[in-house]
Each structure stands twice: as structure tokens, then as C-alpha cells.
Design a protein around this motif. Structure first.
Motif, PDB file in Angstrom:
ATOM      1  N   ALA A 171     -62.880  53.384 -11.878  1.00 46.49           N
ATOM      2  CA  ALA A 171     -61.939  52.665 -12.737  1.00 46.49           C
ATOM      3  C   ALA A 171     -60.542  53.276 -12.637  1.00 46.49           C
ATOM      4  N   ASP A 172     -60.470  54.606 -12.550  1.00 47.39           N
ATOM      5  CA  ASP A 172     -59.167  55.258 -12.403  1.00 47.39           C
ATOM      6  C   ASP A 172     -58.497  54.852 -11.091  1.00 47.39           C
ATOM      7  N   ARG A 173     -59.316  54.688 -10.047  1.00 46.17           N
ATOM      8  CA  ARG A 173     -58.752  54.228  -8.774  1.00 46.17           C
ATOM      9  C   ARG A 173     -58.164  52.821  -8.932  1.00 46.17           C
ATOM     10  N   LEU A 174     -58.827  51.957  -9.677  1.00 43.39           N
ATOM     11  CA  LEU A 174     -58.301  50.621  -9.934  1.00 43.39           C
ATOM     12  C   LEU A 174     -56.993  50.688 -10.717  1.00 43.39           C
ATOM     13  N   CYS A 175     -56.895  51.670 -11.601  1.00 41.58           N
ATOM     14  CA  CYS A 175     -55.693  51.804 -12.429  1.00 41.58           C
ATOM     15  C   CYS A 175     -54.451  52.089 -11.598  1.00 41.58           C
ATOM     16  N   TRP A 229     -60.509  55.844 -25.538  1.00 40.07           N
ATOM     17  CA  TRP A 229     -59.241  55.421 -24.947  1.00 40.07           C
ATOM     18  C   TRP A 229     -58.664  56.516 -24.069  1.00 40.07           C
ATOM     19  N   HIS A 230     -58.162  56.131 -22.919  1.00 47.05           N
ATOM     20  CA  HIS A 230     -57.465  57.051 -22.033  1.00 47.05           C
ATOM     21  C   HIS A 230     -56.093  56.458 -21.722  1.00 47.05           C
ATOM     22  N   ASP A 231     -55.370  57.093 -20.826  1.00 46.80           N
ATOM     23  CA  ASP A 231     -54.001  56.665 -20.559  1.00 46.80           C
ATOM     24  C   ASP A 231     -53.940  55.197 -20.138  1.00 46.80           C
ATOM     25  N   ARG A 232     -54.690  54.846 -19.093  1.00 45.66           N
ATOM     26  CA  ARG A 232     -54.685  53.466 -18.602  1.00 45.66           C
ATOM     27  C   ARG A 232     -56.089  52.893 -18.517  1.00 45.66           C
ATOM     28  N   ARG A 233     -57.094  53.660 -18.900  1.00 46.35           N
ATOM     29  CA  ARG A 233     -58.490  53.259 -18.803  1.00 46.35           C
ATOM     30  C   ARG A 233     -59.131  53.291 -20.183  1.00 46.35           C
TER      31      ARG A 233
END
Length: 262
Positions: free
Chosen positions: A198-202, A13-17
Motif C-alpha cells: 500500500a505504501d508503494r501505491l501511495c 491512520w498513517h501519513d497517506r495510508r
């Protein structure tokens, strides 16, 4: 990482990903019923988390997945073997129906069933040396975990026939040229690049991402007129949201938007 179910899958688990892992590195992440069942549970858990905006699907260790576990596949020819033949389609459906966009990171190997596992993902990153293809026609069968149905929707019928009937690996650069994968990167950077994508999508509006994915997935399931009406319906759902207003206000004020999924 948080093990899921029997521990054949895990979530980081990460902040938004959220990073979902096939977690049988000692077996090259070959898929068993337990692993697939754990992956279904992982995607259901991530889908229900309102804070998660994008998901990656990765293989723990040096390989994405060697495909289906050969011992399990050998047992399938025994009519008395208790093999759940529905779990793989359920897994692919769980990936497809996950509200957040899913990015697959394909490193070193993803043949046969592992290839089909990547098809319901929304974006695919592949390593330059990856063994990626549908080999089933060389094994006495044909790809029937969605390969004959999802693949033509991605690359067209003619190219899908070539891939399925030839039963050979696809050069990663050729896979990119036909639109099957979205980026080809050095093998050692696959996981990092997948997470970065994925982070870019976030950074985008989560409600917009979810409704856009829903509309896109419906594109081949509805006649054009019905699809356009569904698209307008999904867009109208966002008109009164806080994020819709924030997006336009941020653009007018020349600043980065702060989306909240509201």
C-alpha cells in the motif's frame, strides 16, 4: 487504532495510508452485522479523506477472518430473526467503490464469507499456510455474497466453477498462479507486506490511481466501445491537473515527483 462504531472495526491512520481492521480477535474476526456495519463506516470515512492514497484491509490478531459468525448464520434460518441480509452486499460495494486502491492481507484463514470479503479489494497478499476458499456447497448453500459474480471476473468462468462447485480450500500458490492473489508470503509477514505494498501505491499520483481504478472497475460493466470512451473521459479529467504536469516535469528533470492530489 481508532475504534469505529461499536468497535468491531478500527482504523489505524498513517501519513497517506489507512489500515482498516476487523477487530474481533477473540472470535477470530468472525463477521457479525455490527462488525460489517462498522467496516462500512470505516471505508466511508477513509474514502472521504483526501489525504489517504491507499488502504489496507487486515484482521486484528493472528487471523484475517473465520468468515461469518456461526451464531448469526444459525439465526438466519429463523424467519422471525431480525438479521440484516443486505449489510454484507453493502459492505462489499463500499470496498469496491472506495476511491483509493484497497490491499487485503490474508493471514491464516479467510473461508467462505471472508473469501468473498477479499474479492472487491484491488490487490491481495496471502500467507503460505492460509485456509482460503469457498466452502458453501459443503454447507447446504452456495456463495451468494458476490462469489459467483466477482470471482469469474478475476479468474475466468471455468476456474471459478471449479472453486465454487468443489467447495475446497485453494493452495495459496495456486491462487497466485491463477491471478486471484498477487503475492504469497510467509504467514508472519502478511500484515507488514500488505502495508508495504500500500505504501508503494501511495507513491503514485492519487488522482491517477483513483481514475484508473474507476476505469478498471467499469471494464466488465460496459461494452468495449463505451468502456474506451469512459477511459478517455477519465483521462481527460486529469489533463489540466497539477500532478499531471508534475509527473512529466519530474521525469524530464530525472527526479522523483511530488504529487499532491491536485
Amino acid at each position: 487504532m481508532e475504534p469505529i462504531g461499536t468497535g468491531r472495526a478500527a482504523i489505524d491512520w498513517h501519513d497517506r495510508r489507512a489500515d482498516i481492521y476487523l477487530s474481533r480477535p477473540d472470535k477470530r474476526n468472525a463477521m457479525t452485522v455490527d462488525l460489517m456495519t462498522d467496516l462500512i463506516a470505516a471505508f466511508e470515512q477513509v474514502d472521504a479523506d483526501e489525504d489517504i492514497r491507499a488502504v489496507t484491509l487486515l484482521g486484528e490478531g493472528p487471523v484475517f477472518s473465520a468468515g461469518m459468525d456461526l451464531t448469526m448464520m444459525r439465526e438466519r434460518v429463523d424467519p422471525d430473526a431480525e438479521i440484516d441480509r443486505d449489510v454484507f452486499p453493502q459492505l462489499l460495494e463500499a470496498i469496491e467503490e472506495t476511491r483509493q486502491p484497497v490491499v487485503a492481507g490474508i493471514k491464516r484463514a479467510a473461508p467462505a464469507g471472508a473469501f468473498e470479503l477479499t474479492l472487491p479489494c484491488d490487490l491481495r497478499v496471502i500467507g503460505r499456510e492460509a485456509k482460503y476458499g469457498l466452502l458453501e456447497t459443503r454447507l447446504g448453500t452456495f456463495p451468494h455474497g458476490g462469489g459467483t459474480q466477482r470471482l469469474p471476473r478475476l479468474v475466468g468462468l471455468s476456474k471459478a466453477k471449479e472453486i465454487v462447485l468443489m467447495g475446497a480450500f485453494i493452495d495459496p500458490e495456486d491462487a497466485a498462479d491463477m491471478g486471484l492473489v498477487h503475492e504469497v508470503v510467509d504467514t508472519g509477514t502478511v500484515d507488514d507486506r500488505t502495508k508495504a505494498l500500500a505504501d508503494r501505491l501511495c507513491e503514485n499520483a492519487p488522482l491517477g490511481l483513483r481514475n484508473a481504478k474507476d476505469a478498471l472497475n467499469a471494464a466488465f460493466e460496459m461494452p468495449l466501445e463505451q468502456g474506451l470512451a469512459y477511459e478517455r473521459q477519465l483521462a481527460a479529467e486529469l489533463d489540466d491537473t497539477r500532478d499531471y504536469r508534475e509527473g512529466f516535469e519530474a521525469r524530464l528533470e530525472d527526479r522523483e515527483p511530488e504529487f499532491r492530489g491536485e
